[in-house]
Scaffold this motif. Structure first.
Motif, PDB file in Angstrom:
ATOM      1  N   PHE A  20      22.008   5.401   9.291  1.00 31.28           N
ATOM      2  CA  PHE A  20      22.672   4.284   9.968  1.00 31.28           C
ATOM      3  C   PHE A  20      22.313   2.946   9.318  1.00 31.28           C
ATOM      4  O   PHE A  20      21.155   2.695   9.018  1.00 31.28           O
ATOM      5  CB  PHE A  20      22.268   4.224  11.443  1.00 31.28           C
ATOM      6  N   VAL A  21      23.339   2.102   9.184  1.00 34.41           N
ATOM      7  CA  VAL A  21      23.119   0.759   8.666  1.00 34.41           C
ATOM      8  C   VAL A  21      23.510  -0.206   9.777  1.00 34.41           C
ATOM      9  O   VAL A  21      24.562  -0.026  10.410  1.00 34.41           O
ATOM     10  CB  VAL A  21      24.061   0.489   7.458  1.00 34.41           C
ATOM     11  N   ARG A  22      22.678  -1.208  10.020  1.00 34.30           N
ATOM     12  CA  ARG A  22      23.064  -2.204  11.030  1.00 34.30           C
ATOM     13  C   ARG A  22      23.925  -3.281  10.364  1.00 34.30           C
ATOM     14  O   ARG A  22      23.540  -3.821   9.330  1.00 34.30           O
ATOM     15  CB  ARG A  22      21.825  -2.823  11.674  1.00 34.30           C
ATOM     16  N   LEU A  23      25.067  -3.565  10.961  1.00 31.07           N
ATOM     17  CA  LEU A  23      25.983  -4.548  10.364  1.00 31.07           C
ATOM     18  C   LEU A  23      25.581  -5.954  10.781  1.00 31.07           C
ATOM     19  O   LEU A  23      25.255  -6.199  11.936  1.00 31.07           O
ATOM     20  CB  LEU A  23      27.428  -4.292  10.797  1.00 31.07           C
ATOM     21  N   ASP A  24      25.641  -6.862   9.834  1.00 29.07           N
ATOM     22  CA  ASP A  24      25.340  -8.254  10.124  1.00 29.07           C
ATOM     23  C   ASP A  24      26.066  -9.110   9.095  1.00 29.07           C
ATOM     24  O   ASP A  24      25.751  -9.000   7.913  1.00 29.07           O
ATOM     25  CB  ASP A  24      23.827  -8.496  10.060  1.00 29.07           C
ATOM     26  N   PRO A  25      27.042  -9.903   9.445  1.00 32.53           N
ATOM     27  CA  PRO A  25      27.487 -10.189  10.801  1.00 32.53           C
ATOM     28  C   PRO A  25      28.179  -8.993  11.446  1.00 32.53           C
ATOM     29  O   PRO A  25      28.651  -8.095  10.760  1.00 32.53           O
ATOM     30  CB  PRO A  25      28.492 -11.338  10.603  1.00 32.53           C
ATOM     31  N   ASN A  26      28.240  -9.048  12.782  1.00 27.99           N
ATOM     32  CA  ASN A  26      28.978  -8.020  13.506  1.00 27.99           C
ATOM     33  C   ASN A  26      30.460  -8.103  13.132  1.00 27.99           C
ATOM     34  O   ASN A  26      31.085  -7.098  12.849  1.00 27.99           O
ATOM     35  CB  ASN A  26      28.850  -8.230  15.017  1.00 27.99           C
ATOM     36  N   TYR A  27      30.987  -9.309  13.232  1.00 24.91           N
ATOM     37  CA  TYR A  27      32.398  -9.527  12.879  1.00 24.91           C
ATOM     38  C   TYR A  27      32.554 -10.849  12.149  1.00 24.91           C
ATOM     39  O   TYR A  27      31.829 -11.800  12.446  1.00 24.91           O
ATOM     40  CB  TYR A  27      33.274  -9.762  14.114  1.00 24.91           C
ATOM     41  N   ARG A  28      33.563 -10.907  11.320  1.00 19.98           N
ATOM     42  CA  ARG A  28      34.116 -12.200  10.911  1.00 19.98           C
ATOM     43  C   ARG A  28      35.413 -12.370  11.703  1.00 19.98           C
ATOM     44  O   ARG A  28      36.231 -11.454  11.760  1.00 19.98           O
ATOM     45  CB  ARG A  28      34.426 -12.222   9.415  1.00 19.98           C
ATOM     46  N   VAL A  29      35.587 -13.523  12.326  1.00 14.85           N
ATOM     47  CA  VAL A  29      36.809 -13.756  13.104  1.00 14.85           C
ATOM     48  C   VAL A  29      37.656 -14.798  12.381  1.00 14.85           C
ATOM     49  O   VAL A  29      37.223 -15.941  12.188  1.00 14.85           O
ATOM     50  CB  VAL A  29      36.474 -14.249  14.530  1.00 14.85           C
ATOM     51  N   TYR A  30      38.844 -14.374  11.945  1.00 10.79           N
ATOM     52  CA  TYR A  30      39.773 -15.274  11.249  1.00 10.79           C
ATOM     53  C   TYR A  30      40.755 -15.869  12.250  1.00 10.79           C
ATOM     54  O   TYR A  30      41.231 -15.160  13.147  1.00 10.79           O
ATOM     55  CB  TYR A  30      40.599 -14.501  10.223  1.00 10.79           C
ATOM     56  N   PHE A  31      41.074 -17.133  12.028  1.00 11.27           N
ATOM     57  CA  PHE A  31      42.071 -17.788  12.880  1.00 11.27           C
ATOM     58  C   PHE A  31      43.323 -18.112  12.063  1.00 11.27           C
ATOM     59  O   PHE A  31      43.304 -18.064  10.818  1.00 11.27           O
ATOM     60  CB  PHE A  31      41.474 -19.053  13.505  1.00 11.27           C
TER      61      PHE A  31
ATOM     62  N   THR B 188      31.285  -7.472  25.472  1.00 17.48           N
ATOM     63  CA  THR B 188      31.029  -8.481  24.436  1.00 17.48           C
ATOM     64  C   THR B 188      29.532  -8.533  24.163  1.00 17.48           C
ATOM     65  O   THR B 188      29.101  -8.607  23.009  1.00 17.48           O
ATOM     66  CB  THR B 188      31.539  -9.863  24.903  1.00 17.48           C
ATOM     67  N   TYR B 189      28.766  -8.469  25.236  1.00 20.48           N
ATOM     68  CA  TYR B 189      27.305  -8.504  25.082  1.00 20.48           C
ATOM     69  C   TYR B 189      26.845  -7.293  24.270  1.00 20.48           C
ATOM     70  O   TYR B 189      26.056  -7.430  23.323  1.00 20.48           O
ATOM     71  CB  TYR B 189      26.636  -8.522  26.464  1.00 20.48           C
ATOM     72  N   ALA B 190      27.356  -6.101  24.638  1.00 26.37           N
ATOM     73  CA  ALA B 190      26.934  -4.887  23.923  1.00 26.37           C
ATOM     74  C   ALA B 190      27.306  -5.005  22.446  1.00 26.37           C
ATOM     75  O   ALA B 190      26.524  -4.637  21.563  1.00 26.37           O
ATOM     76  CB  ALA B 190      27.597  -3.652  24.540  1.00 26.37           C
ATOM     77  N   ASP B 191      28.496  -5.535  22.180  1.00 25.17           N
ATOM     78  CA  ASP B 191      28.962  -5.665  20.794  1.00 25.17           C
ATOM     79  C   ASP B 191      28.104  -6.638  19.990  1.00 25.17           C
ATOM     80  O   ASP B 191      27.729  -6.360  18.857  1.00 25.17           O
ATOM     81  CB  ASP B 191      30.394  -6.220  20.787  1.00 25.17           C
ATOM     82  N   LEU B 192      27.840  -7.800  20.600  1.00 23.64           N
ATOM     83  CA  LEU B 192      27.215  -8.867  19.813  1.00 23.64           C
ATOM     84  C   LEU B 192      25.700  -8.813  19.822  1.00 23.64           C
ATOM     85  O   LEU B 192      25.060  -9.069  18.811  1.00 23.64           O
ATOM     86  CB  LEU B 192      27.666 -10.236  20.340  1.00 23.64           C
ATOM     87  N   ALA B 193      25.129  -8.497  20.951  1.00 25.11           N
ATOM     88  CA  ALA B 193      23.681  -8.648  21.074  1.00 25.11           C
ATOM     89  C   ALA B 193      22.911  -7.348  20.869  1.00 25.11           C
ATOM     90  O   ALA B 193      21.761  -7.371  20.457  1.00 25.11           O
ATOM     91  CB  ALA B 193      23.348  -9.250  22.435  1.00 25.11           C
ATOM     92  N   LEU B 194      23.549  -6.194  21.181  1.00 28.09           N
ATOM     93  CA  LEU B 194      22.793  -4.941  21.066  1.00 28.09           C
ATOM     94  C   LEU B 194      22.907  -4.316  19.681  1.00 28.09           C
ATOM     95  O   LEU B 194      22.318  -3.279  19.416  1.00 28.09           O
ATOM     96  CB  LEU B 194      23.271  -3.939  22.117  1.00 28.09           C
ATOM     97  N   GLY B 195      23.731  -4.893  18.842  1.00 32.87           N
ATOM     98  CA  GLY B 195      23.819  -4.410  17.465  1.00 32.87           C
ATOM     99  C   GLY B 195      25.008  -3.499  17.251  1.00 32.87           C
ATOM    100  O   GLY B 195      25.423  -2.735  18.124  1.00 32.87           O
ATOM    101  N   MET B 196      25.526  -3.613  16.046  1.00 35.20           N
ATOM    102  CA  MET B 196      26.682  -2.815  15.642  1.00 35.20           C
ATOM    103  C   MET B 196      26.240  -1.986  14.444  1.00 35.20           C
ATOM    104  O   MET B 196      25.594  -2.510  13.537  1.00 35.20           O
ATOM    105  CB  MET B 196      27.786  -3.777  15.248  1.00 35.20           C
ATOM    106  N   TRP B 197      26.565  -0.711  14.459  1.00 35.16           N
ATOM    107  CA  TRP B 197      26.017   0.208  13.467  1.00 35.16           C
ATOM    108  C   TRP B 197      27.109   0.900  12.690  1.00 35.16           C
ATOM    109  O   TRP B 197      28.219   1.091  13.192  1.00 35.16           O
ATOM    110  CB  TRP B 197      25.137   1.256  14.159  1.00 35.16           C
TER     111      TRP B 197
END
Ligand code: FAD
Length: 493
Positions: A80-91, A206-215
């Motif tokens: 498993f690799v932890r992703l960082d950033p979780n997301y890039r958000v484009y507008f 949102t909390y689970a996605d951003l704060a608990l880590g995305m793998w």
């Protein structure tokens, strides 16, 4: 040894099969498709390997626990690799924000969009954390009686978090900028709910996605399914693909096995359906046994959205891309209303862009990239002709990719596939071609109010996966398998 037939080799069906076999049951899993995995399947062609459905792995503890219950360590078996950033958000205006796992870095990013937003972020995350802690108490439990929902202390605390408000409105109380309101509210879409309708409670996702880590597991999400198949083999679970079930056979009010479309009868002491629950009742249970879920009740249920997916293999790599990204169209409200309210084709779709080769180049030939695009769409209750519409949506997505990824992208596409709401219906028997799960997860289709994992009207028939509680998404279907196993062990062993 008591025998169990599981209809469907989705992630929840497989997890249930492993847990039940580990408890000593003789388990057979039947899937209509050529490859196990269901919504979490994979496409492997021309040197590309792309996850067909889920790509965002959060609440990793649910994966860890599934393996621990089998006496295994998932981290010893998969990388498993932890992703960082979780997301890039484009507008829409060519700006973007990176939502880092590191909260201080995320705070710096939001400040670039809205000076002063770091304070709002801090308040938002704390409030979402409270909702997560309180909400999980209602997630990880079996329900039998409405009193099981009663938890006065948690209820009062939840009221204090204003969980009853609309998600989008509440996010607006933390962030003034339209861009940040989009970035911190869209998650409810994955549960089949517009953030304009969803309860603020759902900021727990949102909390689970951003704060608990995305793998990310090396090899992609499907490597988890493959590993589960290896474990199934070790535990003596029989897995049969290309085995569509036509009917659950019921005698004297008790499930006694299943009949395949081929006519073959497979006897079992218990039957567990991992297929969409409304589909299971409507198509696999003879009408005279459907006291609890007649068609009239199924018709009234609230169904989730669908999606259009485009998978591209390109003969280039892009150092400026992140593994996970989202693109939000300018008129967020119009986009969501088209999907959930008016059930029309969005004028300018928002979409999720996943580029797994950023983390794992092994998924594509040398010097190539994989691009996965998912644009949420109305389900098949909308009068959209997907044969005609798919090329239009593809064109819209490619136009946006030319802005975000590469102005010359089209010249570099060497392989592509798409998946439409019609495919969800045809391949998975997904009711109305729903993508993430069939039943939207509004309040009255959650926890006690979601269909239970045990049929009340048919003895020996059980359910696992997104159609029952706790609900939609990989961690939820893994918890569903845990709850089902606890119930079956308590009732039958
Ligand atoms: C595009 C997409 C993106 C997603 N993104 C994410 C994400 O990033 N993160 C996340 O956590 N979740 C995500 N999800 C949701 C997640 O994939 C699902 O909620 C979860 O995988 C559902 O698993 P399940 O066990 O309920 O079974 P399903 O995957 O729904 O599988 C059901 C199985 O039953 C079989 N079946 C149906 N009828 C029959 C029959 N008559 N006979 C035999 N077999 C039958 C089907 O073939 C299928 O294999 C996504 C889903 C999709 C589609």
């Amino acid at each position: 040894m008591q025998s169990i037939v599981v209809i469907g080799a989705g992630m929840g069906g497989l997890a249930a099969a492993l847990r039940l076999a580990h408890q000593g049951f003789k388990v057979t899993v039947l899937d209509k498709q050529a490859r196990p995995g269901g919504r979490s399947s994979v496409i492997e062609e021309n040197g590309f390997r792309v996850d067909r459905g889920p790509t965002i792995l959060v609440m990793k503890s649910a994966f860890d626990e599934t393996y621990q219950a089998l006496g295994l360590d998932i981290n010893q078996r998969l990388d498993f690799v932890r992703l960082d950033p979780n997301y890039r958000v484009y507008f829409h205006d060519d700006t973007y924000v990176d939502l880092y796992a590191d909260i201080d870095r995320m705070a710096q990013e939001v400040e670039k969009i809205e000076p002063g937003a770091a304070r709002g972020l801090d308040r938002f995350l704390k409030a979402s954390e409270r909702k997560y802690a309180l909400g999980m108490d209602f997630v990880d439990r079996n329900y039998d009686h409405i009193t099981d929902l009663m938890n006065p202390a948690a209820g009062v605390k939840l009221l204090a978090t204003r969980s009853y408000e609309r998600l989008y409105d509440q996010v607006g109380s933390f962030f003034k900028s339209d861009k940040l309101q989009k970035a911190f509210s869209f998650h409810s879409m994955f549960l089949g709910l517009s953030p304009f309708d969803a309860l603020a409670m759902y900021s727990l996702i949102t909390y689970a996605d951003l704060a608990l880590g995305m793998w990310y597991p090396k090899g992609g999400i499907y490597s988890i399914i493959e590993d589960m198949l290896t474990i199934a083999d070790d535990l003596g679970v029989t897995i049969r693909t290309n085995a569509p079930v036509q009917q659950i056979v019921i005698e004297n009010g008790r499930a006694v096995g299943v009949r395949l479309e081929s006519g073959e009868f497979i006897a079992a002491d218990l039957v567990v359906s991992n297929a969409d629950l409304p589909y299971t009742y409507r198509c696999l249970v003879p009408p005279q046994y459907r006291r609890d879920y007649p068609d009239s009740r199924l018709d009234q249920m609230q169904y989730s959205c669908s999606g259009y997916l485009l998978y591209l293999g390109v003969d280039k790599t892009y150092s400026h891309l992140q593994h996970q990204a989202l693109y939000f169209s300018e008129d967020y409200r119009a986009n969501l209303d088209a999907i959930f309210a008016t059930k029309t084709l969005p004028d300018e779709p928002s979409f999720h862009l996943n580029v797994p080769t950023v983390t794992d180049p092994s998924l594509a030939p040398d010097g190539h990239s994989l691009l996965y695009l998912l644009a949420p769409m109305p389900n098949l209750t909308a009068p959209i002709d997907w044969q005609k519409t798919a090329p239009l949506v593809r064109e819209q997505l490619l136009t946006q990719l030319e802005r975000i990824v590469d102005p010359e992208l089209r010249q570099h596409i060497v392989w592509e596939r798409e998946y439409t709401p019609l495919d969800f219906q045809q391949d998975i028997n997904a009711v109305y071609g729903t993508a993430f799960g069939s039943l939207a997860q509004g309040f009255f289709q959650s926890a006690y109010f979601r269909p239970h994992n045990k049929a009340r009207d048919i003895e020996g028939l059980y359910f696992v996966g997104q159609g029952t509680y706790p609900g939609i998404g990989m961690p939820m279907v893994l918890i569903s398998a845990k709850l089902l196993t606890e119930r079956i062990v308590a009732e039958w062993l």
